[in-house]
Enzyme design. Structure first.
Site, PDB file in Angstrom:
ATOM      1  N   GLU A 286       0.235  -0.954  -2.148  1.00 50.19           N
ATOM      2  CA  GLU A 286       1.231  -0.265  -2.980  1.00 50.19           C
ATOM      3  C   GLU A 286       1.413   1.193  -2.578  1.00 50.19           C
ATOM      4  OE1 GLU A 286      -2.267   1.506  -4.359  1.00 50.19           O
ATOM      5  OE2 GLU A 286      -1.916  -0.609  -3.970  1.00 50.19           O
ATOM      6  N   ASP A 287       0.349   1.852  -2.113  1.00 53.92           N
ATOM      7  CA  ASP A 287       0.457   3.260  -1.727  1.00 53.92           C
ATOM      8  C   ASP A 287       1.405   3.432  -0.548  1.00 53.92           C
ATOM      9  OD1 ASP A 287      -1.546   4.414  -3.570  1.00 53.92           O
ATOM     10  OD2 ASP A 287      -2.907   3.118  -2.478  1.00 53.92           O
ATOM     11  N   ASN A 288       1.283   2.547   0.422  1.00 54.75           N
ATOM     12  CA  ASN A 288       2.171   2.607   1.575  1.00 54.75           C
ATOM     13  C   ASN A 288       3.611   2.329   1.168  1.00 54.75           C
ATOM     14  OD1 ASN A 288       2.584   2.710   4.568  1.00 54.75           O
ATOM     15  ND2 ASN A 288       3.232   0.603   4.230  1.00 54.75           N
TER      16      ASN A 288
ATOM     17  N   GLY B   3       5.032   5.336  -0.603  1.00 59.34           N
ATOM     18  CA  GLY B   3       5.362   6.355   0.388  1.00 59.34           C
ATOM     19  C   GLY B   3       6.654   6.047   1.117  1.00 59.34           C
TER      20      GLY B   3
END
EC number: 2.4.1.80
Length: 450
Positions: free
Chosen positions: A285-287, A290
């Site tokens: 999810e972080d990628n 971003g």
């Protein structure tokens, strides 16, 4: 010249160009490490601001169980040199083993504004997204700093991160005079969320710290502190696209709330979720966040001169292999072309085709050329590692140079077999749960692990 000779010549040219490109990327990462990290950190001007002028920050620590060195990682955010922040410790189970540790930390630092949120709601398969939903809503400030449970930071990291976040502010003020700083006017009552062309995400490169000297942990540490860090810095230095690992991310809650879901399955719903909930189907999810900030809102990313310390627990070699296989399988559904080319960027493979290309075009023995390539590669990796460790010397146990070299060599030798294994399937296991990664990058739960 025969057809085979012509093909050999063309192949030599292609592989030589590719070898030069790979080395250019490696040297860019090394150069970035030397310039940005190989010197003492400069204290942020923001640490001297009055509370009324400082941008407030909500620090969210999503927790699940007893991670490695948990007390120290949580304590690190209670000792930050910054005038205005709150800390939210988030769990999904009132019986979570992390809660006694959280209570000890909060009791030791009663002067820090901190609270615990327990909420079992689920918006998708990603437990971290589920754990962040309520803290996002209840955060006191718009500026959020999400810091993984295994990670620790130095006291000045928050101030430098906020300063990087507002680095778009134009000013003729002296950097040595905090009273003339334009950031004095970026208080919560007047500032607005970033807009297109401005910085909308600040992150740090993770550096592994290993107290339990199992071989899987040592290989993971060697990988994160050399190859991963070098490539991470190089890709971010080019600014051609978002590249965020997600251990430490700062962004605006308002910006996140305006993101549409990248999930095709959610977009097909009559009323698809937006904001954080729209990233629930993704393990990375972080990628994905971003990428959405970069492409949808046109927001830039920034890095500070800080590293985030990632404490690694006890890993067997099999654990290490499974971890790397898992994230390659996730990544191949998100960036297939880059994943397919990945073996060509590894030290051994690039050394083999590079040595052959040089021998074919310029002459020379392949073996000495390959050995020279490998010697240069390990030298760059060690130099990168030393630069990144400049401000964290003394943290973690002493490191044996021989053990590091053995772990580094094992990592390099395992790279291709791991990649090949990752290509054979799209199923992964994460935190005891089995998933299948589909073409969109989404994860589908397959059932409990046997």
């Amino acid at each position: 010249m025969s057809d085979s000779g012509t093909l050999s010549l063309i192949g030599g040219i292609v592989f030589l160009v590719l070898w030069v490109v790979v080395w250019s990327i490696c040297l860019l990462g090394w150069r970035t490490a030397r310039i940005r990290y190989a010197h003492p950190n400069i204290p942020s001007r923001l640490s001297k601001l009055p509370v009324s002028s400082a941008p407030g920050v909500t620090i969210i620590r999503p927790l699940c169980g007893l991670d490695q060195n948990l007390y120290n990682t949580l304590e690190s955010v209670m000792k930050l040199d910054y005038p205005k922040f709150e800390v939210i410790f988030a769990v999904q189970d009132e019986k979570d083993e992390a809660l006694p540790v959280v209570n000890m930390v909060m009791e030791k630092y009663p002067e820090v504004e901190a609270k615990v949120i327990i909420d079992s709601r689920k918006v998708g398969v990603n437990p971290k997204v589920n754990n962040l939903m309520t803290p996002f809503q209840e955060a006191k400030y718009d500026l959020l700093w999400i810091l993984d449970s295994t990670c620790s930071v130095l006291p000045g990291t928050l101030g430098r991160s906020v300063e990087a976040f507002f680095s778009n502010t134009s000013s003729t003020a002296s950097p040595y005079d905090p009273e003339s700083s334009p950031l004095l006017s970026i208080s919560d009552d007047v500032r607005k969320p970033p807009i297109a062309g401005e910085v909308g995400l600040v992150h740090q490169v993770p550096i592994a710290v290993c107290y339990q000297k199992t071989w899987g942990s040592l290989i993971e540490q060697a990988y994160l502190n050399t190859t991963h860090a070098k490539m991470y810095l190089a890709i971010n230095a080019t600014s051609i696209d978002s590249c965020v690992v997600g251990k430490s991310c700062m962004y605006s809650r308002d910006n996140i709330s305006h993101l549409t879901t990248p999930s095709p399955s959610l977009r097909s719903l009559p009323d698809p979720p937006s904001g954080l909930a729209g990233f629930g189907p993704f393990l990375a999810e972080d990628n994905m966040i971003g990428l959405s900030l970069w492409h949808e809102l046109k927001l830039k990313h920034a890095m500070t001169s800080d590293v985030v310390l990632d404490f690694i627990g006890s890993l067997s070699v099999r654990d290490y292999i499974n971890r790397r296989v898992r994230w390659i399988r996730v990544r191949k559904k998100m960036t297939l072309a880059a994943t397919l080319l990945e073996p060509l960027t590894e030290s051994i493979i690039s050394g083999l085709y590079g040595a052959w290309a040089i021998s074919r075009l310029l002459g020379g023995n392949i073996l000495p050329l390959f050995l020279l390539h490998m010697a240069a590669w390990i030298s760059v990796d060690i130099s990168t590692k030393r630069a990144l460790e400049t401000n964290i010397k003394g943290i973690g146990p002493p490191e044996s140079k021989v053990t590091f070299l053995m772990a580094w060599a094992a990592r390099e030798c395992l790279a291709l077999p791991i990649w090949m294994l990752a290509m054979t399937s799209s199923e992964v296991v994460w935190r005891g749960q089995k998933y299948k990664i589909i073409a969109s990058g989404e994860a589908i739960r397959l059932g409990d692990r046997n």
